[in-house]
Design a protein around this motif. Sequence first.
Motif, PDB file in Angstrom:
ATOM      1  N   GLU B  52       6.835  43.657   2.904  1.00 24.21           N
ATOM      2  CA  GLU B  52       5.484  43.881   2.396  1.00 24.21           C
ATOM      3  C   GLU B  52       4.490  42.857   2.972  1.00 24.21           C
ATOM      4  OE1 GLU B  52       4.114  46.155   0.508  1.00 24.21           O
ATOM      5  OE2 GLU B  52       5.874  47.319  -0.082  1.00 24.21           O
ATOM      6  N   VAL B  53       4.892  42.224   4.099  1.00 22.32           N
ATOM      7  CA  VAL B  53       4.082  41.105   4.602  1.00 22.32           C
ATOM      8  C   VAL B  53       2.674  41.551   5.010  1.00 22.32           C
ATOM      9  CG1 VAL B  53       4.943  41.188   6.991  1.00 22.32           C
ATOM     10  CG2 VAL B  53       4.226  38.994   6.006  1.00 22.32           C
ATOM     11  N   HIS B  54       2.562  42.783   5.481  1.00 22.19           N
ATOM     12  CA  HIS B  54       1.234  43.325   5.811  1.00 22.19           C
ATOM     13  C   HIS B  54       0.750  44.316   4.753  1.00 22.19           C
ATOM     14  CE1 HIS B  54       0.776  42.341  10.367  1.00 22.19           C
ATOM     15  NE2 HIS B  54       1.216  41.317   9.677  1.00 22.19           N
ATOM     16  N   GLY B  55       1.534  44.437   3.661  1.00 15.77           N
ATOM     17  CA  GLY B  55       1.199  45.416   2.641  1.00 15.77           C
ATOM     18  C   GLY B  55       0.777  44.764   1.335  1.00 15.77           C
ATOM     19  N   PRO B 130      -3.704  41.449   9.626  1.00 16.06           N
ATOM     20  CA  PRO B 130      -4.575  41.601   8.458  1.00 16.06           C
ATOM     21  C   PRO B 130      -4.965  40.260   7.842  1.00 16.06           C
ATOM     22  CG  PRO B 130      -2.317  42.255   7.939  1.00 16.06           C
ATOM     23  CD  PRO B 130      -2.362  42.003   9.409  1.00 16.06           C
ATOM     24  N   TYR B 131      -4.158  39.214   8.086  1.00 20.58           N
ATOM     25  CA  TYR B 131      -4.472  37.901   7.516  1.00 20.58           C
ATOM     26  C   TYR B 131      -5.757  37.339   8.123  1.00 20.58           C
ATOM     27  CZ  TYR B 131       0.084  37.960   5.326  1.00 20.58           C
ATOM     28  OH  TYR B 131       1.150  38.292   4.541  1.00 20.58           O
ATOM     29  N   VAL B 132      -5.858  37.417   9.449  1.00 19.54           N
ATOM     30  CA  VAL B 132      -7.074  36.855  10.070  1.00 19.54           C
ATOM     31  C   VAL B 132      -8.290  37.715   9.714  1.00 19.54           C
ATOM     32  CG1 VAL B 132      -6.889  37.960  12.371  1.00 19.54           C
ATOM     33  CG2 VAL B 132      -7.984  35.732  12.163  1.00 19.54           C
ATOM     34  N   GLU B 133      -8.067  39.030   9.602  1.00 16.94           N
ATOM     35  CA  GLU B 133      -9.200  39.915   9.260  1.00 16.94           C
ATOM     36  C   GLU B 133      -9.653  39.684   7.824  1.00 16.94           C
ATOM     37  OE1 GLU B 133     -10.542  41.261  11.746  1.00 16.94           O
ATOM     38  OE2 GLU B 133      -8.860  41.123  13.145  1.00 16.94           O
ATOM     39  N   ALA B 134      -8.701  39.301   6.957  1.00 22.91           N
ATOM     40  CA  ALA B 134      -9.046  39.071   5.548  1.00 22.91           C
ATOM     41  C   ALA B 134      -9.603  37.666   5.306  1.00 22.91           C
ATOM     42  CB  ALA B 134      -7.812  39.288   4.676  1.00 22.91           C
ATOM     43  N   SER B 135      -9.506  36.796   6.312  1.00 24.39           N
ATOM     44  CA  SER B 135      -9.892  35.393   6.101  1.00 24.39           C
ATOM     45  C   SER B 135     -11.403  35.223   6.023  1.00 24.39           C
ATOM     46  CB  SER B 135      -9.347  34.518   7.244  1.00 24.39           C
ATOM     47  OG  SER B 135      -7.945  34.417   7.160  1.00 24.39           O
ATOM     48  N   ASN B 239      11.158  29.016   5.142  1.00 23.62           N
ATOM     49  CA  ASN B 239      10.146  28.068   5.618  1.00 23.62           C
ATOM     50  C   ASN B 239       8.952  28.772   6.262  1.00 23.62           C
ATOM     51  OD1 ASN B 239      10.744  25.023   5.388  1.00 23.62           O
ATOM     52  ND2 ASN B 239      12.755  25.918   5.826  1.00 23.62           N
ATOM     53  N   GLN B 240       9.190  29.951   6.826  1.00 23.83           N
ATOM     54  CA  GLN B 240       8.086  30.708   7.417  1.00 23.83           C
ATOM     55  C   GLN B 240       7.237  31.353   6.319  1.00 23.83           C
ATOM     56  OE1 GLN B 240      10.475  33.166  10.091  1.00 23.83           O
ATOM     57  NE2 GLN B 240       9.900  31.915  11.875  1.00 23.83           N
ATOM     58  N   ILE B 241       7.923  31.916   5.326  1.00 24.99           N
ATOM     59  CA  ILE B 241       7.205  32.601   4.231  1.00 24.99           C
ATOM     60  C   ILE B 241       6.416  31.600   3.385  1.00 24.99           C
ATOM     61  CG2 ILE B 241       7.606  33.923   2.089  1.00 24.99           C
ATOM     62  CD1 ILE B 241       9.756  35.500   3.667  1.00 24.99           C
ATOM     63  N   PHE B 242       6.851  30.348   3.389  1.00 26.30           N
ATOM     64  CA  PHE B 242       6.119  29.217   2.788  1.00 26.30           C
ATOM     65  C   PHE B 242       4.618  29.297   3.084  1.00 26.30           C
ATOM     66  CE2 PHE B 242       4.488  24.875   3.225  1.00 26.30           C
ATOM     67  CZ  PHE B 242       5.086  24.162   2.194  1.00 26.30           C
ATOM     68  N   PHE B 243       4.259  29.752   4.283  1.00 21.96           N
ATOM     69  CA  PHE B 243       2.858  29.745   4.717  1.00 21.96           C
ATOM     70  C   PHE B 243       2.065  30.971   4.255  1.00 21.96           C
ATOM     71  CE2 PHE B 243       5.011  26.911   7.631  1.00 21.96           C
ATOM     72  CZ  PHE B 243       4.121  25.864   7.744  1.00 21.96           C
ATOM     73  N   TYR B 244       2.766  32.003   3.734  1.00 18.29           N
ATOM     74  CA  TYR B 244       2.094  33.274   3.455  1.00 18.29           C
ATOM     75  C   TYR B 244       2.028  33.617   1.977  1.00 18.29           C
ATOM     76  CZ  TYR B 244       2.862  34.312   8.378  1.00 18.29           C
ATOM     77  OH  TYR B 244       2.852  34.279   9.732  1.00 18.29           O
ATOM     78  N   ASP B 245       3.078  33.230   1.273  1.00 17.92           N
ATOM     79  CA  ASP B 245       3.299  33.807  -0.049  1.00 17.92           C
ATOM     80  C   ASP B 245       2.448  33.113  -1.113  1.00 17.92           C
ATOM     81  OD1 ASP B 245       4.456  35.497  -1.859  1.00 17.92           O
ATOM     82  OD2 ASP B 245       6.395  34.464  -1.934  1.00 17.92           O
TER      83      ASP B 245
END
Lengths: 426, 426
Positions: B52-55, B130-135, B239-245
Amino acid sequence: MSDYTQMWSDLGLDLKGHDALLSILGGAYRDIFHSQKDRPEGMKYFDFVMSEVHGLRIKELMDAKAQGRKVIGSYCVFVPEELILAVEGVSVGLCAGAEFNFEAAETVLPRNLCPLIKSAFGFKQGRVCPYVEASDVVVGENTCDGKKKAYEVLAPMVKDLYVIDLPQMKSDAGKDLLRAEYRKFMKKLEDVSGRKITVAGLKSAIETTNAKRSAVKRLADLRKSDPAPISGLDALLVNQIFFYDDPVRFTVSVNALCDELEGRVRDGKGAFPKKTTRVLMSGCPMAVPNWKVPMIVETSGAVIVGEESCVGERGTQWLTEIKGDAVEELLEAITDRYFKIDCAVFTPNPSRLDHVKEMYKKYRARGVIHYSLQFCSPYTVESGPVEADLETSGIPVLRLETDYSQEDAGQIKTRVEAFLERIEAR
Amino acid sequence: MSDYTQMWSDLGLDLKGHDALLSILGGAYRDIFHSQKDRPEGMKYFDFVMSEVHGLRIKELMDAKAQGRKVIGSYCVFVPEELILAVEGVSVGLCAGAEFNFEAAETVLPRNLCPLIKSAFGFKQGRVCPYVEASDVVVGENTCDGKKKAYEVLAPMVKDLYVIDLPQMKSDAGKDLLRAEYRKFMKKLEDVSGRKITVAGLKSAIETTNAKRSAVKRLADLRKSDPAPISGLDALLVNQIFFYDDPVRFTVSVNALCDELEGRVRDGKGAFPKKTTRVLMSGCPMAVPNWKVPMIVETSGAVIVGEESCVGERGTQWLTEIKGDAVEELLEAITDRYFKIDCAVFTPNPSRLDHVKEMYKKYRARGVIHYSLQFCSPYTVESGPVEADLETSGIPVLRLETDYSQEDAGQIKTRVEAFLERIEAR
């Protein structure tokens, strides 16, 4: 030429490698410089300097050292010569312009690294640069990532490595950092030389340095004329020798050359015929003997009329104001002066683009050749927006990215010729 | 999975390119992660997050924005999440881990540039992140030359680019600069969010961030056991998901995973058999979905037991001390914390080497794989002295320099296998 074998041997040079280097260098110099037509008489001095670059000049350094003066070697225009002269030191640029002994350099550095840095290591590891061997202090500086990190590797190879920290932005905090670093560097120079920096000594050092810069600015100014009174190769050579020669003698010699060039301008005499296509070089520094691209350009029917480069106007266009009656005030003036240098390591770096446009206009160029050393991220990344902005402003740009090898010479020549055709057709 | 097409379309994504990306990403994830044996049950949460990383996660960002919260995107562990949370912002790492749309990136950036930077541009130019577009704000930082200069190129492509200046040395002046920059960043966050940072809010934000770091530190600590209770790939993913969740939910989920792993340690159960060869990774960050090298290592008979990396312990090992009763005191504590990060952009950077040695010992590794992204001068230059020092200390090192392509996968596998043979024969 005298026999300097004993001196080189005393300096710990590898005589065999050094002989080979001098032989290649001498041959290249003859092929590139002596083959030029209509050279000014005043270039004879610089020919002589080049013929004695590892000889007489090194002897002068050794004589200075024998008199208790210190030799301070460096690789960057952010190292203030004013401060070095103020402790009666000798400031010299260190060898970093040729592909020599890269195999050794690549045992301690990554392959994918700027050739200027690999060259400095190749010379050091091959023990063929008398300047670095004669240096009492080697001064590094935190400009680009490559140099910043490579100085850590260089430190154990030289007698005394001193690193000047640099800001990355032209902010108040950035200027505070630069001032504090120059203050620390003054202290370092005082410690190593045993001499105290005085107001009179520092003023005199600033005058000497300003005179040297004014002379090359005068030379630059003469290149506005059509025909250009001097080739780009010869003007580049003067800018390269700027870093090695005795500053007072250098200034006299450049001014003598300028006197001659003024006569040429009056007489309408040039190094190339009138209406030869004029181009401006912009980008990374070209250290001796990095003459590849200028040689290609000037043997392809164009003349180079200016260098927006550390070895060129980026390094010399600003003088240091002599103001105040305290060392701290003079230090402020020095900080003001160096903080203007628009190296691509700064972000953002808009004044560089302004300067390229000014030079393009002032020297009546018809195109800009943007020169980047391979893997130099500051300049290769900046070259994109620079090209886009210049082209939008109607200034044709050729972007080159190259190293110190000759392998791409044919390809570069083809691209330069196509670029010249493009701008001549406009 | 819900239908997010409308949301993606509203964000301005290129739906076709985005579908293609998700399909490749999903396939790679299945091949690499689901094929692992003996995965902990607790990884199901992270599988779900990735699916669901982009959802769902983007929907959460959009919901937060609808409530007036700001989304702050960044590319570096020097951007303090504490400050973002203190204005009720959402901190997200931006996409930069895959070779996507490099053709477009190379129209504005040099080819010879770090893949992480080219990836960020490829995603942005291809409109698939979508992260950069939502920033609401994209935060850059003057770490390496490549990023520093590339932010100048990125600025016109995003809504609001804000750059944090960084020092290059761990000096008093360097710390002053960092503190001043964080103070400015606080002001920026207050302006953009319309919220004032309070002592209570900042303390709470520090607690949330510390709890998140403590959870991954707990996870790291469990990897000391033999057999390792979790694979390196799964630990890297955490450790990667640390930055998103969402930080609170992430912390709960990591702690639940750790509870399970503690049971595994008690029962002697592992992701790989006992006595599997243990290696430590050290070097450049690995952003999602950069799993190439860990996948090669763990399908070659070894297990990765630690990451000395920004996506790993370099980014998470230090907590921020909660001390004082003024925002300025907490800011000092935050500055103290971030100033410890031993990224190779600093010169010199000795604590990194100490940390590699500590981790090697603590996690009972038998070798270190030094991982550099191609053209990353800070890490490629530093890797030389690091390898030399480690090997002298009896620690075997394999140095890899790679990009995001799969072209060198076979060659890397051969080198990894040879390295494992070397350390197993000792």
